[in-house]
Scaffold this active site. Structure first.
Site, PDB file in Angstrom:
ATOM      1  N   GLU A   1       0.838  -1.199   0.000  1.00 56.94           N
ATOM      2  CA  GLU A   1       0.000   0.000   0.000  1.00 56.94           C
ATOM      3  C   GLU A   1       0.873   1.250   0.000  1.00 56.94           C
ATOM      4  OE1 GLU A   1      -2.948  -0.093   3.113  1.00 56.94           O
ATOM      5  OE2 GLU A   1      -4.139  -1.611   2.067  1.00 56.94           O
TER       6      GLU A   1
ATOM      7  N   GLU B   1      -6.314  -7.373  -1.148  1.00 56.05           N
ATOM      8  CA  GLU B   1      -6.718  -7.200   0.247  1.00 56.05           C
ATOM      9  C   GLU B   1      -8.101  -6.577   0.277  1.00 56.05           C
ATOM     10  OE1 GLU B   1      -3.390  -5.708   2.973  1.00 56.05           O
ATOM     11  OE2 GLU B   1      -5.157  -4.664   3.770  1.00 56.05           O
TER      12      GLU B   1
END
Ligand code: IDC
Length: 543
Positions: free
Chosen positions: A369, A461
């Site tokens: 991320e 995710e």
């Protein structure tokens, strides 16, 4: 010496050995060599040496050396390669009699002009009588960096770094699960006769010329390839994946969707990744993919690169043994610029890709991320790390994180167009999108939908709760995402396969202290919900 004479010699030697019991001290670590005269004519004699392997493993070569006193010289010799220097004589095995199994023996012979008999006899550098009397007892150094270099359905090839030793290394023993599998002379070898899609462990020990064995090398795990078309696991059916247009395609060039689970950070919840939990994931949940989430900071990789790399190797092997795909997640998070960890990523992915390049079930997620950083920096990072992976594993699919916690830029007020208009300069890659259903509503869902029509997307995710991974579940919003992803064949992975206290950890707290992971009794509501949605039948076209 003619053949008949040699035969007669052998027979008489055998009789002599039996009659006069030419005994040598048994030795746990060495070969032995015993001398016996087979004929004596006064001014000279004929003799035979019996070389015996008294070690518990095969030796592949031997060399007997001894002195003869001045005035005694060697005439002819047979069944060994002789070199003499002054009164020191050396007899090495021929190509056909060097290999002696445990307890096996062979002979060589020679004639002597003179009456002197051998002294200072050594075999492979140790005393000819075995243990006592100054035989070499120094073990070779331990073979380093044992690794598996390739697998087939029934064999595993291994390589390692050479050992050194004072009397010379003569070869290596390869052990499978602690049992001697084969012996080789070089620093690589193949163990055959294995079962398809099965995990094995291997170690190697070096042997020296005196028969000493080194300490045991590092242990390496390797899983044989799926058998010829017979496997029914997700990885066996689909084989090596590749990106086809905006989709993920299997070995039949058919688009597929993978569904599975992400570990929690493996620095915190390694106890939840074990054979029992993974058996449940593969067979009760029927997951296609395990994401191995290795944080870099927060007590992760940077604190112990060797340890975490080995842990990832181990989890890859365990996923492979169960026929699941494995996503290797470089879980960078704080700091949010992936370039800050670039040199670490180079080291890590070089080893991971080189070790597992022959597997067909590995996907590389190079930046979990990115955050606080623009798309151009992420793209630049991707264009530096992808070649590092490709240099080792040219055909592995690479997953690239997107801006603002892999939201395609949305959480920074941007949109998917920044990627569509300026894609990473590489092939066989996908972009990742993460969502937490209680935080990320229809504007995020619509962006994912639009993006998936233009660029390859993979949801590595998602949670059914808020972005904290905790709080109330929004199963309605989550189901809308799952419906979209089913329609567009967007693969997905749920966060997370642990017993953390937060609502997004699928197991009830304390589950990972035990051995039961199957069924719904051990699951929080989010776990029950996502298990139901992973275990429905896959659609893997093989036509
Ligand atoms: C969270 C974990 C939490 C941990 C935290 C540390 O659930 O236990 O303390 O990370 O950073 C992400 C991240 C993922 C987060 C998850 C939930 O990739 O690391 O895990 N999340 O907050 N992005 C959005 C949500």
């Amino acid at each position: 010496m003619n053949r008949l004479r040699r035969l007669a010699t052998l027979v008489s030697a055998t009789a002599l050995a039996a009659a006069s019991a030419v005994l040598v001290a048994p030795s746990a670590y060495a070969a032995t060599a015993s001398f016996a005269k087979t004929q004596d004519w006064g001014s000279g004699y004929e003799a035979l040496f019996t070389v015996r392997n008294d070690t518990s493993s095969t030796i592949t070569s031997w060399r007997v050396e001894f002195d003869l006193p001045g005035g005694s010289t060697i005439g002819s010799s047979w069944d060994a390669v002789r070199t003499s220097s002054g009164n020191r004589h050396s007899f090495a095995n021929q190509s056909w009699n060097g290999t002696l199994g445990a307890g096996a023996s062979t002979t060589f012979g020679f004639t002597v002009s003179g009456t002197g008999t051998p002294t200072n006899c050594t075999v492979n550098g140790g005393s000819c009588t075995g243990g006592g009397g100054g035989g070499d007892t120094q073990a070779p150094t331990t073979p380093g960096n044992l690794r598996s270099t390739s697998v087939t359905a029934n064999s595993v090839s291994l390589a390692w770094n050479a050992s050194t030793d004072n009397v010379g290394v003569t070869g290596y023993n390869i052990y499978r699960g602690g049992t001697l599998a084969t012996t080789v002379t070089g620093t690589s070898g193949t163990v055959g006769g294995l079962t398809a899609a099965t995990a094995y462990t291997f170690t190697v020990r070096a042997r020296d010329a005196a028969g000493n064995l080194s300490a045991v090398s590092n242990q390496v795990s390797a899983t044989t390839a799926p058998g010829g078309g017979g496997g029914s696991t997700p990885a066996a059916i689909n084989g090596q994946l590749r990106v086809c247009g905006t989709k993920l395609c299997n070995r039949y060039d058919q688009p597929i969707q993978l569904r599975g689970m992400s570990t929690h950070g493996i620095q915190w919840y390694a106890q939840c990744v074990n054979n029992n939990s993974l058996d449940a994931l593969a067979t009760d949940w029927r997951a296609d993919v395990l994401r191995i989430s290795m944080y870099i900071q927060e007590g992760g990789y940077e604190t112990d690169p060797r340890g975490f790399t080995d842990r990832v190797h181990d989890y890859i092997e365990r996923a492979t043994a169960r026929g699941m795909y494995a996503i290797v997640d470089w879980h960078m998070l704080t700091p949010g610029d992936p370039n800050d960890n670039l040199s670490r990523a180079r080291t890590f992915f070089t080893e991971i890709a080189s070790r597992h390049k022959d597997k067909t079930n590995i996907l590389y997620e190079v930046a979990n991320e990115p955050n606080g950083v623009g798309w151009s920096s992420i793209k630049s990072y991707a264009e530096q790390i992808i070649p590092v992976i490709r240099a080792q594993d040219p055909d592995g699919v690479v997953l690239v994180g997107t801006r603002a916690w892999s939201s395609l830029g949305l959480s920074d007020g941007a949109s998917e167009t920044e990627v569509i208009n300026n894609p990473v300069n590489a092939t066989n890659i996908m972009y990742t999108f993460h969502f937490y259903a209680a935080s990320h509503g229809s504007s995020y869902l619509n962006a994912l939908s639009r993006a998936a029509d233009r660029i390859p997307m993979f949801v590595t995710e998602f949670g059914t709760q808020t972005a904290s991974g905790d709080g109330a579940n929004n199963f309605t919003q989550a189901q809308a995402y799952l419906d979209l992803m089913a329609t567009k064949k967007i693969s997905w992975v749920n966060w997370n396969f642990s017993d953390d206290f937060r609502s997004g950890a699928v197991f009830n707290t304390g589950t990972c202290n035990g051995t039961s992971y199957a069924g719904t009794g051990v699951l929080k509501p989010a776990g029950v919900w996502v298990r139901d949605r992973i275990r429905t039948a896959d659609d893997f076209p093989t036509g």
